[in-house]
Design an enzyme around this catalytic site. Structure first.
Site, mmCIF file in Angstrom:
data_model
loop_
_atom_site.group_PDB
_atom_site.id
_atom_site.type_symbol
_atom_site.label_atom_id
_atom_site.label_comp_id
_atom_site.label_asym_id
_atom_site.label_seq_id
_atom_site.Cartn_x
_atom_site.Cartn_y
_atom_site.Cartn_z
ATOM 1 N N ASP A 21 0.829 -1.204 0.000
ATOM 2 C CA ASP A 21 0.000 0.000 0.000
ATOM 3 C C ASP A 21 0.867 1.259 0.000
ATOM 4 O O ASP A 21 1.971 1.260 0.550
ATOM 5 C CB ASP A 21 -0.910 -0.025 1.242
ATOM 6 C CG ASP A 21 -2.074 0.943 1.123
ATOM 7 O OD1 ASP A 21 -2.311 1.476 0.017
ATOM 8 O OD2 ASP A 21 -2.744 1.168 2.136
ATOM 9 N N ASN A 69 -10.587 -2.558 -6.576
ATOM 10 C CA ASN A 69 -9.755 -1.619 -7.339
ATOM 11 C C ASN A 69 -10.376 -1.211 -8.685
ATOM 12 O O ASN A 69 -9.962 -0.223 -9.292
ATOM 13 C CB ASN A 69 -8.344 -2.178 -7.582
ATOM 14 C CG ASN A 69 -7.451 -2.086 -6.352
ATOM 15 O OD1 ASN A 69 -6.507 -2.854 -6.192
ATOM 16 N ND2 ASN A 69 -7.747 -1.146 -5.451
HETATM 17 C C1 FPP Z 1 -1.516 0.098 -3.559
HETATM 18 O O1 FPP Z 1 -1.151 1.449 -3.579
HETATM 19 C C2 FPP Z 1 -0.991 -0.645 -4.689
HETATM 20 C C3 FPP Z 1 -1.726 -1.275 -5.672
HETATM 21 C C4 FPP Z 1 -3.202 -1.255 -5.698
HETATM 22 C C5 FPP Z 1 -1.106 -1.967 -6.790
HETATM 23 C C6 FPP Z 1 0.164 -2.679 -6.534
HETATM 24 C C7 FPP Z 1 0.866 -2.856 -7.801
HETATM 25 C C8 FPP Z 1 2.217 -2.868 -7.974
HETATM 26 C C9 FPP Z 1 3.181 -2.778 -6.874
HETATM 27 C C10 FPP Z 1 2.743 -2.916 -9.354
HETATM 28 C C11 FPP Z 1 2.964 -4.199 -10.020
HETATM 29 C C12 FPP Z 1 2.745 -5.414 -9.237
HETATM 30 C C13 FPP Z 1 3.149 -6.637 -9.567
HETATM 31 C C14 FPP Z 1 2.854 -7.753 -8.658
HETATM 32 C C15 FPP Z 1 3.898 -6.936 -10.796
HETATM 33 P P1 FPP Z 1 -2.299 2.544 -3.692
HETATM 34 O O2 FPP Z 1 -2.480 2.866 -5.131
HETATM 35 O O3 FPP Z 1 -3.519 2.061 -3.002
HETATM 36 O O4 FPP Z 1 -1.643 3.740 -2.948
HETATM 37 P P2 FPP Z 1 -2.387 4.855 -2.065
HETATM 38 O O5 FPP Z 1 -3.050 4.129 -0.933
HETATM 39 O O6 FPP Z 1 -1.270 5.726 -1.614
HETATM 40 O O7 FPP Z 1 -3.357 5.542 -2.955
#
Ligand code: FPP
Length: 247
Positions: A21, A69
């Site tokens: 996160d 998401n």
């Molecule tokens: C959460 O941060 C992250 C995600 C929903 C996506 C995770 C994806 C990756 C790390 C990229 C690729 C992954 C793989 C396994 C190849 P957020 O967007 O919720 O951040 P925020 O809470 O600060 O808005």
């Protein structure tokens, strides 16, 4: 003594689940678009995977795309799916070199044909790898997992291959998408949020929960070692009292 040396190899969890996160907030802090955070999250995925494999952890399960998401702006969702396809291609060699098997849980068909095919190809290529299983939870949620399990339990009961009298927790486990793995002993969530966000709800019943303030793109091997050292300092009682555990 380095952080890695402080990790007791005799007391490792077999399975670590991670809620990655803080990508969006990390990017925003730098005045960049959210996707820049996701792109930089890939390095953290590599670090967490490598560190786990090097230590001898058997299973790592990453929450990469939740069923919720889809509510994000379409552009972010599309770019995330593209990034996933690109990453699966670019990391395949590393998975092979380190004998890591790629696995997914969740309804990956809905991610589109290109993504579904790329994932299946990588899962197939890596299927004989024995060192560690890296599972990506994609279009996954804990309630969805329980829902699909219940549906299949009902189908089998109706068809006669499952006697309702025999349904217990072990039987239910066999119907979950994680049937092949032990439950995670440790859950790590980055970015300072203290929630499960519909992740592995059944499987996390007895897990130790570890929250760290680091945004996911900044997560490095040292953060994993720190989580493990903290985990190893805890006493897991499973409903018993301290004196019973120490016997
Ligand atoms: C959460 O941060 C992250 C995600 C929903 C996506 C995770 C994806 C990756 C790390 C990229 C690729 C992954 C793989 C396994 C190849 P957020 O967007 O919720 O951040 P925020 O809470 O600060 O808005």
């Amino acid at each position: 003594m380095s952080l890695k040396q402080q990790v007791d190899p005799e007391k490792l969890p077999r399975h670590i689940a991670i809620i990655m996160d803080g990508n969006g907030r990390w990017a925003k802090k730098k005045g960049k678009l959210r996707i820049f955070g996701h792109e930089n999250g890939v390095k953290a995925v590599r670090e967490a995977t490598e560190a786990s494999a090097e230590l001898g952890i058997n299973y790592v399960t990453l929450y990469a795309f939740s069923s919720e998401n889809w509510r994000r702006p379409k552009r972010e969702v599309d770019t995330l799916i593209d990034l996933l396809i690109k990453t699966v291609h670019s990391e395949l060699k590393t998975l092979m070199d380190n004998s890591i098997r790629l696995n997914t849980i969740g309804d990956t068909r809905q991610l589109g044909e290109k993504c579904y095919n790329a994932l299946n190809l990588a899962k197939d290529e890596t299927k004989e790898n024995k060192r560690m299983v890296l599972t990506l939870a994609l279009n996954y949620s804990g309630r969805w997992d329980i829902e699909q399990a219940m549906r299949n339990v009902a189908y089998d009961a109706r068809e006669g291959s499952l006697d309702p009298e025999t349904i217990d927790q072990d039987v239910i486990k066999q119907y979950l998408t994680t049937a092949e793995m032990p439950d995670p002993e440790l859950l790590i969530r980055t970015s300072g949020e203290h929630r499960l966000s519909n992740y592995l709800l059944w499987q996390l019943a007895y897990s130790e929960l570890y929250f760290c303030p680091t945004f996911w793109p900044d997560f490095r091997k040292e953060h994993l070692y720190q989580a493990l050292i903290n985990y190893q300092s805890r006493e897991r009682r499973f409903g018993q009292i301290s004196e019973q555990i120490k016997k």
